[in-house]
Scaffold this motif. Structure first.
Motif, PDB file in Angstrom:
ATOM      1  N   LEU A 192       0.842  -1.202   0.000  1.00  0.00           N
ATOM      2  CA  LEU A 192       0.000   0.000   0.000  1.00  0.00           C
ATOM      3  C   LEU A 192       0.873   1.246   0.000  1.00  0.00           C
ATOM      4  O   LEU A 192       0.532   2.259  -0.599  1.00  0.00           O
ATOM      5  N   GLY A 193       2.016   1.149   0.676  1.00  0.00           N
ATOM      6  CA  GLY A 193       2.932   2.284   0.745  1.00  0.00           C
ATOM      7  C   GLY A 193       3.726   2.498  -0.530  1.00  0.00           C
ATOM      8  O   GLY A 193       4.634   3.322  -0.554  1.00  0.00           O
ATOM      9  N   GLY A 194       3.416   1.756  -1.588  1.00  0.00           N
ATOM     10  CA  GLY A 194       4.025   2.015  -2.885  1.00  0.00           C
ATOM     11  C   GLY A 194       5.305   1.244  -3.160  1.00  0.00           C
ATOM     12  O   GLY A 194       6.015   1.538  -4.126  1.00  0.00           O
ATOM     13  N   VAL A 195       5.618   0.273  -2.302  1.00  0.00           N
ATOM     14  CA  VAL A 195       6.792  -0.554  -2.592  1.00  0.00           C
ATOM     15  C   VAL A 195       6.364  -1.604  -3.624  1.00  0.00           C
ATOM     16  O   VAL A 195       5.362  -2.291  -3.428  1.00  0.00           O
ATOM     17  N   ASP A 196       7.109  -1.686  -4.725  1.00  0.00           N
ATOM     18  CA  ASP A 196       6.705  -2.540  -5.840  1.00  0.00           C
ATOM     19  C   ASP A 196       7.000  -4.004  -5.529  1.00  0.00           C
ATOM     20  O   ASP A 196       8.130  -4.349  -5.182  1.00  0.00           O
ATOM     21  N   PHE A 197       5.964  -4.858  -5.659  1.00  0.00           N
ATOM     22  CA  PHE A 197       6.147  -6.277  -5.332  1.00  0.00           C
ATOM     23  C   PHE A 197       7.161  -6.934  -6.267  1.00  0.00           C
ATOM     24  O   PHE A 197       7.736  -7.966  -5.952  1.00  0.00           O
ATOM     25  N   ASP A 198       7.368  -6.348  -7.448  1.00  0.00           N
ATOM     26  CA  ASP A 198       8.359  -6.904  -8.379  1.00  0.00           C
ATOM     27  C   ASP A 198       9.784  -6.511  -7.993  1.00  0.00           C
ATOM     28  O   ASP A 198      10.739  -6.955  -8.623  1.00  0.00           O
ATOM     29  N   GLY A 199       9.916  -5.655  -6.979  1.00  0.00           N
ATOM     30  CA  GLY A 199      11.234  -5.256  -6.525  1.00  0.00           C
ATOM     31  C   GLY A 199      11.757  -4.034  -7.246  1.00  0.00           C
ATOM     32  O   GLY A 199      11.251  -3.638  -8.295  1.00  0.00           O
ATOM     33  N   GLY A 200      12.797  -3.408  -6.628  1.00  0.00           N
ATOM     34  CA  GLY A 200      13.480  -2.309  -7.296  1.00  0.00           C
ATOM     35  C   GLY A 200      12.885  -0.934  -7.103  1.00  0.00           C
ATOM     36  O   GLY A 200      13.508   0.063  -7.460  1.00  0.00           O
ATOM     37  N   LYS A 201      11.688  -0.848  -6.571  1.00  0.00           N
ATOM     38  CA  LYS A 201      11.046   0.466  -6.412  1.00  0.00           C
ATOM     39  C   LYS A 201      10.378   0.581  -5.044  1.00  0.00           C
ATOM     40  O   LYS A 201       9.809  -0.390  -4.552  1.00  0.00           O
ATOM     41  N   GLY A 202      10.409   1.780  -4.491  1.00  0.00           N
ATOM     42  CA  GLY A 202       9.691   2.011  -3.235  1.00  0.00           C
ATOM     43  C   GLY A 202      10.508   2.844  -2.267  1.00  0.00           C
ATOM     44  O   GLY A 202      11.725   3.000  -2.440  1.00  0.00           O
ATOM     45  N   THR A 203       9.820   3.385  -1.270  1.00  0.00           N
ATOM     46  CA  THR A 203      10.518   4.155  -0.239  1.00  0.00           C
ATOM     47  C   THR A 203      10.075   3.665   1.131  1.00  0.00           C
ATOM     48  O   THR A 203       8.972   3.145   1.282  1.00  0.00           O
ATOM     49  N   LEU A 204      10.938   3.823   2.100  1.00  0.00           N
ATOM     50  CA  LEU A 204      10.575   3.399   3.445  1.00  0.00           C
ATOM     51  C   LEU A 204       9.480   4.289   4.015  1.00  0.00           C
ATOM     52  O   LEU A 204       8.576   3.812   4.700  1.00  0.00           O
ATOM     53  N   GLY A 205       9.561   5.595   3.685  1.00  0.00           N
ATOM     54  CA  GLY A 205       8.521   6.510   4.152  1.00  0.00           C
ATOM     55  C   GLY A 205       7.155   6.072   3.671  1.00  0.00           C
ATOM     56  O   GLY A 205       6.169   6.105   4.423  1.00  0.00           O
ATOM     57  N   GLY A 206       7.080   5.631   2.422  1.00  0.00           N
ATOM     58  CA  GLY A 206       5.812   5.147   1.871  1.00  0.00           C
ATOM     59  C   GLY A 206       5.308   3.948   2.649  1.00  0.00           C
ATOM     60  O   GLY A 206       4.134   3.879   3.013  1.00  0.00           O
ATOM     61  N   ALA A 207       6.217   3.005   2.928  1.00  0.00           N
ATOM     62  CA  ALA A 207       5.817   1.795   3.659  1.00  0.00           C
ATOM     63  C   ALA A 207       5.292   2.151   5.042  1.00  0.00           C
ATOM     64  O   ALA A 207       4.270   1.619   5.494  1.00  0.00           O
ATOM     65  N   VAL A 208       5.982   3.075   5.729  1.00  0.00           N
ATOM     66  CA  VAL A 208       5.537   3.482   7.062  1.00  0.00           C
ATOM     67  C   VAL A 208       4.170   4.154   6.979  1.00  0.00           C
ATOM     68  O   VAL A 208       3.271   3.886   7.785  1.00  0.00           O
ATOM     69  N   ALA A 209       3.982   5.007   5.962  1.00  0.00           N
ATOM     70  CA  ALA A 209       2.679   5.660   5.764  1.00  0.00           C
ATOM     71  C   ALA A 209       1.609   4.597   5.519  1.00  0.00           C
ATOM     72  O   ALA A 209       0.482   4.710   6.009  1.00  0.00           O
ATOM     73  N   GLY A 210       1.957   3.558   4.777  1.00  0.00           N
ATOM     74  CA  GLY A 210       1.014   2.475   4.507  1.00  0.00           C
ATOM     75  C   GLY A 210       0.586   1.775   5.791  1.00  0.00           C
ATOM     76  O   GLY A 210      -0.602   1.521   6.013  1.00  0.00           O
ATOM     77  N   VAL A 211       1.564   1.475   6.657  1.00  0.00           N
ATOM     78  CA  VAL A 211       1.267   0.822   7.930  1.00  0.00           C
ATOM     79  C   VAL A 211       0.332   1.699   8.767  1.00  0.00           C
ATOM     80  O   VAL A 211      -0.686   1.240   9.293  1.00  0.00           O
ATOM     81  N   LEU A 212       0.680   2.989   8.866  1.00  0.00           N
ATOM     82  CA  LEU A 212      -0.114   3.900   9.697  1.00  0.00           C
ATOM     83  C   LEU A 212      -1.509   4.099   9.105  1.00  0.00           C
ATOM     84  O   LEU A 212      -2.495   4.187   9.838  1.00  0.00           O
ATOM     85  N   LEU A 213      -1.588   4.143   7.771  1.00  0.00           N
ATOM     86  CA  LEU A 213      -2.890   4.352   7.126  1.00  0.00           C
ATOM     87  C   LEU A 213      -3.834   3.196   7.456  1.00  0.00           C
ATOM     88  O   LEU A 213      -4.976   3.412   7.866  1.00  0.00           O
ATOM     89  N   ILE A 214      -3.349   1.955   7.293  1.00  0.00           N
ATOM     90  CA  ILE A 214      -4.204   0.802   7.603  1.00  0.00           C
ATOM     91  C   ILE A 214      -4.579   0.799   9.083  1.00  0.00           C
ATOM     92  O   ILE A 214      -5.735   0.568   9.449  1.00  0.00           O
ATOM     93  N   GLY A 215      -3.626   1.115   9.959  1.00  0.00           N
ATOM     94  CA  GLY A 215      -3.885   1.114  11.397  1.00  0.00           C
ATOM     95  C   GLY A 215      -4.905   2.169  11.808  1.00  0.00           C
ATOM     96  O   GLY A 215      -5.878   1.884  12.487  1.00  0.00           O
ATOM     97  N   LEU A 216      -4.690   3.415  11.367  1.00  0.00           N
ATOM     98  CA  LEU A 216      -5.575   4.512  11.772  1.00  0.00           C
ATOM     99  C   LEU A 216      -6.955   4.381  11.149  1.00  0.00           C
ATOM    100  O   LEU A 216      -7.966   4.654  11.782  1.00  0.00           O
ATOM    101  N   LEU A 217      -6.984   3.938   9.887  1.00  0.00           N
ATOM    102  CA  LEU A 217      -8.272   3.764   9.212  1.00  0.00           C
ATOM    103  C   LEU A 217      -9.101   2.706   9.937  1.00  0.00           C
ATOM    104  O   LEU A 217     -10.293   2.895  10.176  1.00  0.00           O
ATOM    105  N   GLY A 218      -8.455   1.608  10.318  1.00  0.00           N
ATOM    106  CA  GLY A 218      -9.146   0.547  11.053  1.00  0.00           C
ATOM    107  C   GLY A 218      -9.716   1.080  12.360  1.00  0.00           C
ATOM    108  O   GLY A 218     -10.867   0.850  12.698  1.00  0.00           O
TER     109      GLY A 218
END
Lengths: 325, 355
Positions: free
Chosen positions: A255-281
């Motif tokens: 969800l944070g934009g890290v590409d499942f195929d590898g090679g793309k993504g940012t840690l900030g995005g991943a952290v935002a993804g974790v927080l988004l799912i948590g807070l939305l829930g």
């Protein structure tokens, strides 16, 4: 690079969504923006957030570790069994961490030496580690952990002056370190290289196998640590702790934009993804939205996160096709 | 293994040994002195039930048909004292799934949380947190640790269940003949407690012509229970009755017997749900079986929560409260309130129940 990825990155979109969810929650739902609620909501994502850090590195390198939740369960079961046997808690923690690192090494060894895809290997060890957890503790639940330790993991005890529970504070520190490693070091660049083109990376001198083994070992180590946090937070060591958690972790990272195929993504995005799912829930639960609907919302978000960048880039590529000819 | 990894491994091992040498916190040295503060408040038995209370039911999982009946009855009962109830909960029955719900219910300032706990301890921290904010906690169906709730509504006492099972089948068999027990798993706590009371009941002189020949285990698996029933009847040709104190076991035993030559000759009794057992009662395979009435359970839980929230009771032993047309109940030791003896279902009343 396509128009979409040039101007709007998906991890920016997720961060904006996160802020929007927070503001909407604070504006509409009494109790949401209370510090006690935010502490509880953040603490609820503690294990997911911790495991998401090495998972981001793995996915960037084109790998995945599905055995993390089973390792969490094994670590929890082991902690329970050793505690029951009268071991000191200060000794149980390093033993669990060693077991976690060993389990991670096994994953890494199978992936690099036997040459199996990480998806296949970790589906296997997912079952193996969960099985071991059941052998270690059976269907018992061990509960009488010392209050002093339980409080370190509970959301009621926060870093003085803030509403940040200790496991979350630790996560923040580790996230900063991981971000620096991923985005500011040669090691981080080699992860992107492995994820984008493993052969090319190898011939460019990146020690692919060693890096992969290290990643899996760290993933196992962090998962076993998350197992200790989980056990203390719920005050209940069980072999079935955290079943299915690996999917939430991977969903958050994607969800944070890290590409499942590898090679793309940012840690900030991943952290935002974790927080988004948590807070939305948390927000949906506060508004009495049923669990089924929550699962659907999360699923739709995930599909959107995987599809949107691709659809937009496909559309813009088609539009630019005449120029390229 | 190269030099570096070997160094790391060695360092780790040394650290471990060093830690082992130190005396740390062990199970024996740690004492959890976290006593409940329940006794602090004073009960006022004469206080009227408050109106406009907000009660929240948190079942083991939503969409569990049994718990839905309990919760809906509880929500309906809340209307009787001009209050509102709702049901929220996770879609899976994992140990920890209920925790985030407890936190949000606390945040929503509910007056009482009624919980059927998936794990007696995993829900403890947040429930204590809720109680600190003056939210009353009632456990029903499945208890939490004792200091994490004020009241536990128990369907029936273990002793009542165990002894009544023997009493019921003895009546059907005119106190004569061999019987067997078809239980769930070998280490199911509640089943084993009931069985120990059954054995104790069988020691009484009234049962001198009855003999318990075997306790079999069907593991709460339909197929396994079916096969165990078959095995029991083969191994003990003189067997006259089977007690199965588990809903899976009794249905499997009835299914086997209904299609065999033992139908009408071997009595099946135990604990089952009316919907599962209806067809075996109608076709004469099963004369009667028992279970508690989940609607009464929900109603009692609802009234207990209201009595707590209104200050009529605090959860201390000996306090009394009224639960509408169910009558008056007394709080027993450890905050336990018992609904009453199990309800017996037979061909006369089974159509009045749908669960």
């Amino acid at each position: 690079m396509t128009a979409f990825t040039k101007y709007v990155r998906w991890d920016t979109v997720v961060t904006v969504l996160l802020v929007a969810v927070f503001l909407a929650g604070a504006g509409t739902t009494g109790g949401f923006a209370d510090t006690s609620n935010l502490s509880a909501a953040l603490d609820d994502t503690a294990e997911i957030a911790l495991i998401a850090l090495p998972m981001t590195l793995l996915v960037v390198a084109g790998q995945v570790d599905l055995s993390v939740a089973s390792m969490l369960g094994l670590s929890s079961a082991l902690a329970g069994a050793l505690w029951d046997a009268g071991w000191a808690f200060e000794l149980i923690v390093p033993v669990c961490l060693l077991v976690g690192a060993a389990g991670g090494l096994l994953n890494g060894w199978l992936v690099t030496r036997i040459g199996l895809p990480s998806l296949a290997v970790t589906i296997g060890t997912l079952t193996l580690y969960r099985g071991l957890a059941s052998v270690v503790l059976g269907d018992k639940a061990v509960a009488d952990f010392p209050d002093a330790y339980a409080q370190w993991a509970a959301y009621t005890r926060t870093v003085p002056g803030t509403f940040v529970p200790y496991p979350v504070a630790l996560f923040v520190v580790l996230a900063v370190i991981t971000a620096v490693v991923l985005h500011c070091t040669g090691f981080g660049r080699s992860l992107f290289a492995i994820g984008a083109q493993e052969d090319a990376a190898y011939f460019a001198g990146v020690r692919v196998k060693r890096i992969k083994i290290a990643l899996f070992a760290v993933s196992g180590l962090v998962a076993s640590f998350a197992g200790i946090v989980y056990t203390l937070r719920y005050g209940s060591a069980r072999a079935d702790n955290g079943i299915g958690l690996e999917l939430v972790v991977i969903a958050s990272v994607l969800l944070g934009g890290v590409d499942f195929d590898g090679g793309k993504g940012t840690l900030g995005g991943a952290v935002a993804g974790v927080l988004l799912i948590g807070l939305l829930g948390n927000l949906l639960t506060l508004n009495d939205v049923s669990n089924e609907v929550q699962v659907i919302v999360t699923g739709l978000l995930l599909i959107a996160s995987v599809l949107t960048p691709r659809v937009i880039s496909a559309v813009s590529e088609r539009r630019h096709l005449p120029d390229q000819i | 293994m190269n030099l570096r990894t070997r160094t790391i491994a060695a360092t780790a091992a040394v650290c471990c040994l060093a830690l082992a040498g130190c005396s740390g916190t062990t199970k024996d040295s740690a004492k959890n002195d976290d006593k409940p503060t329940a006794g602090a408040a004073k009960a006022n038995p004469g206080a009227p039930l408050k109106k406009g209370l907000k009660l929240a039911f948190l079942p083991k999982q939503i969409n569990n048909p049994y718990e839905q009946i309990v919760d809906n009855a509880g929500i309906a009962a809340a209307k009787e004292f001009a209050s509102t109830g709702k049901e929220v909960g996770p879609s899976d029955a994992k140990a920890s799934s209920q925790v985030s719900y407890i936190n949000t219910l606390t945040q929503q300032r509910q007056n009482a949380i009624l919980i059927a706990a998936n794990d007696p301890n995993a829900v403890c921290g947040p429930l204590k947190q809720a109680m600190k904010q003056n939210i009353k906690v009632v456990a029903y169906d499945s208890d939490t640790a004792k200091d994490c709730r004020q009241i536990f509504i128990n369907q029936a006492s273990s002793e009542q269940i165990g002894r009544s099972q023997v009493q019921h089948i003895a009546e059907q068999l005119h106190h004569k003949g061999q019987i067997a027990i078809l239980s769930a798993t070998q280490n199911a706590t509640n089943q084993n407690t009931w069985i120990s009371y059954m054995k104790d009941e069988l020691k009484k002189p009234a049962y001198k012509n009855m003999k318990l020949v075997k306790v079999a285990y069907g593991d709460d698996d339909d197929q396994k229970s079916f096969q165990e029933t078959q095995g029991l009847l083969k191994a003990y040709p003189k067997l006259k009755g089977i007690i199965s104190p588990t809903t899976v076991g009794i249905a499997a035993a009835a299914r086997y017997i209904s299609a065999s030559s033992y139908k009408g000759k071997v009595v099946v009794n135990g604990l089952g749900t009316p919907n599962q057992m209806r067809k075996y009662v109608k076709d004469g395979t099963v004369g009667q079986f028992a279970l508690w009435d989940p609607k009464k359970l929900g109603k009692l839980a609802s009234y207990a929560a209201a009595a707590l929230a209104s200050g009529q009771i605090t959860g201390a032993e000996g306090e009394k409260f009224k639960a509408g047309d169910l009558g008056e109940f007394t709080v027993l030791k450890d905050g336990e309130v018992i609904l009453g003896p199990p309800t017996v279902f037979d061909s006369k009343n089974i159509d009045q129940f749908d669960f």
